[in-house]
Design a protein around this motif. Sequence first.
Motif, PDB file in Angstrom:
ATOM      1  N   LEU A   1       0.836  -1.189   0.000  1.00  0.00           N
ATOM      2  CA  LEU A   1       0.000   0.000   0.000  1.00  0.00           C
ATOM      3  C   LEU A   1       0.875   1.245   0.000  1.00  0.00           C
ATOM      4  N   GLU A   2       0.610   2.133  -0.917  1.00  0.00           N
ATOM      5  CA  GLU A   2       1.347   3.403  -0.992  1.00  0.00           C
ATOM      6  C   GLU A   2       0.363   4.530  -0.690  1.00  0.00           C
ATOM      7  N   ILE A   3       0.671   5.360   0.256  1.00  0.00           N
ATOM      8  CA  ILE A   3      -0.180   6.497   0.596  1.00  0.00           C
ATOM      9  C   ILE A   3       0.239   7.677  -0.260  1.00  0.00           C
ATOM     10  N   GLY A   4      -0.737   8.267  -0.933  1.00  0.00           N
ATOM     11  CA  GLY A   4      -0.478   9.417  -1.784  1.00  0.00           C
ATOM     12  C   GLY A   4      -1.316  10.602  -1.360  1.00  0.00           C
ATOM     13  N   ILE A   5      -1.243  11.650  -2.161  1.00  0.00           N
ATOM     14  CA  ILE A   5      -1.975  12.882  -1.860  1.00  0.00           C
ATOM     15  C   ILE A   5      -2.412  13.530  -3.167  1.00  0.00           C
ATOM     16  N   ASN A   6      -3.458  14.315  -3.103  1.00  0.00           N
ATOM     17  CA  ASN A   6      -4.006  15.030  -4.251  1.00  0.00           C
ATOM     18  C   ASN A   6      -3.278  16.368  -4.399  1.00  0.00           C
ATOM     19  N   THR A   7      -2.988  16.767  -5.627  1.00  0.00           N
ATOM     20  CA  THR A   7      -2.328  18.060  -5.823  1.00  0.00           C
ATOM     21  C   THR A   7      -3.247  19.241  -5.516  1.00  0.00           C
ATOM     22  N   ASN A   8      -4.504  18.989  -5.238  1.00  0.00           N
ATOM     23  CA  ASN A   8      -5.416  20.051  -4.792  1.00  0.00           C
ATOM     24  C   ASN A   8      -5.359  20.235  -3.281  1.00  0.00           C
TER      25      ASN A   8
ATOM     26  N   ASP B   1       6.518  20.533  -5.207  1.00  0.00           N
ATOM     27  CA  ASP B   1       7.767  20.596  -4.448  1.00  0.00           C
ATOM     28  C   ASP B   1       7.514  20.319  -2.966  1.00  0.00           C
ATOM     29  N   ASN B   2       6.453  20.896  -2.422  1.00  0.00           N
ATOM     30  CA  ASN B   2       6.133  20.711  -1.008  1.00  0.00           C
ATOM     31  C   ASN B   2       5.686  19.276  -0.717  1.00  0.00           C
ATOM     32  N   ILE B   3       4.931  18.691  -1.636  1.00  0.00           N
ATOM     33  CA  ILE B   3       4.510  17.294  -1.482  1.00  0.00           C
ATOM     34  C   ILE B   3       5.738  16.385  -1.474  1.00  0.00           C
ATOM     35  N   LYS B   4       6.653  16.639  -2.390  1.00  0.00           N
ATOM     36  CA  LYS B   4       7.887  15.853  -2.462  1.00  0.00           C
ATOM     37  C   LYS B   4       8.696  16.013  -1.174  1.00  0.00           C
TER      38      LYS B   4
ATOM     39  N   SER C   1       3.582   9.293  -4.187  1.00  0.00           N
ATOM     40  CA  SER C   1       2.448   9.054  -5.069  1.00  0.00           C
ATOM     41  C   SER C   1       1.490  10.243  -4.998  1.00  0.00           C
ATOM     42  N   VAL C   2       1.062  10.733  -6.164  1.00  0.00           N
ATOM     43  CA  VAL C   2       0.119  11.856  -6.203  1.00  0.00           C
ATOM     44  C   VAL C   2      -0.989  11.594  -7.207  1.00  0.00           C
ATOM     45  N   MET C   3      -2.171  12.114  -6.904  1.00  0.00           N
ATOM     46  CA  MET C   3      -3.234  12.206  -7.892  1.00  0.00           C
ATOM     47  C   MET C   3      -3.149  13.620  -8.434  1.00  0.00           C
TER      48      MET C   3
ATOM     49  N   TYR D   1       6.290  18.039 -15.077  1.00  0.00           N
ATOM     50  CA  TYR D   1       6.936  18.419 -13.821  1.00  0.00           C
ATOM     51  C   TYR D   1       6.762  17.325 -12.763  1.00  0.00           C
ATOM     52  N   ALA D   2       5.560  16.787 -12.651  1.00  0.00           N
ATOM     53  CA  ALA D   2       5.313  15.722 -11.673  1.00  0.00           C
ATOM     54  C   ALA D   2       6.178  14.495 -11.985  1.00  0.00           C
ATOM     55  N   CYS D   3       6.320  14.174 -13.258  1.00  0.00           N
ATOM     56  CA  CYS D   3       7.173  13.042 -13.650  1.00  0.00           C
ATOM     57  C   CYS D   3       8.642  13.341 -13.359  1.00  0.00           C
ATOM     58  N   LYS D   4       9.056  14.577 -13.601  1.00  0.00           N
ATOM     59  CA  LYS D   4      10.439  14.983 -13.328  1.00  0.00           C
ATOM     60  C   LYS D   4      10.787  14.785 -11.854  1.00  0.00           C
ATOM     61  N   LEU D   5       9.811  15.019 -10.982  1.00  0.00           N
ATOM     62  CA  LEU D   5      10.037  14.839  -9.545  1.00  0.00           C
ATOM     63  C   LEU D   5      10.005  13.364  -9.134  1.00  0.00           C
ATOM     64  N   GLY D   6       9.633  12.495 -10.069  1.00  0.00           N
ATOM     65  CA  GLY D   6       9.656  11.057  -9.796  1.00  0.00           C
ATOM     66  C   GLY D   6       8.412  10.510  -9.129  1.00  0.00           C
ATOM     67  N   PHE D   7       7.307  11.242  -9.173  1.00  0.00           N
ATOM     68  CA  PHE D   7       6.081  10.769  -8.548  1.00  0.00           C
ATOM     69  C   PHE D   7       5.486   9.581  -9.296  1.00  0.00           C
ATOM     70  N   ASP D   8       4.916   8.647  -8.543  1.00  0.00           N
ATOM     71  CA  ASP D   8       4.034   7.635  -9.095  1.00  0.00           C
ATOM     72  C   ASP D   8       2.684   8.331  -9.226  1.00  0.00           C
TER      73      ASP D   8
END
Length: 67
Positions: A2-9, A21-24, A30-32, A46-53
């Motif tokens: 299980l990976e806990i992620g967050i919404n960019t909103n 940047d702050n989420i990272k 992991s982000v939606m 940008y999200a891919c550049k930061l390496g997010f799933d």
Amino acid sequence: MLEIGINTNCNAGDTFFEICDNIKSAGFKSVMVAFLPNMADEQLAYACKLGFDIPYIHLDYTLINNL
């Protein structure tokens, strides 16, 4: 696993890029992504550049035909 992620909103900054940047910095992997109109390509890059799933993407109705 299980990976806990967050919404960019999540209001963790003033711009999409600052939010990412702050989420990272907070340790999320992991982000939606919730795209803003006319910025989807730039935001996804940008999200891919930061390496997010990115398991989910929320499209604005104006982008629905881009699928």
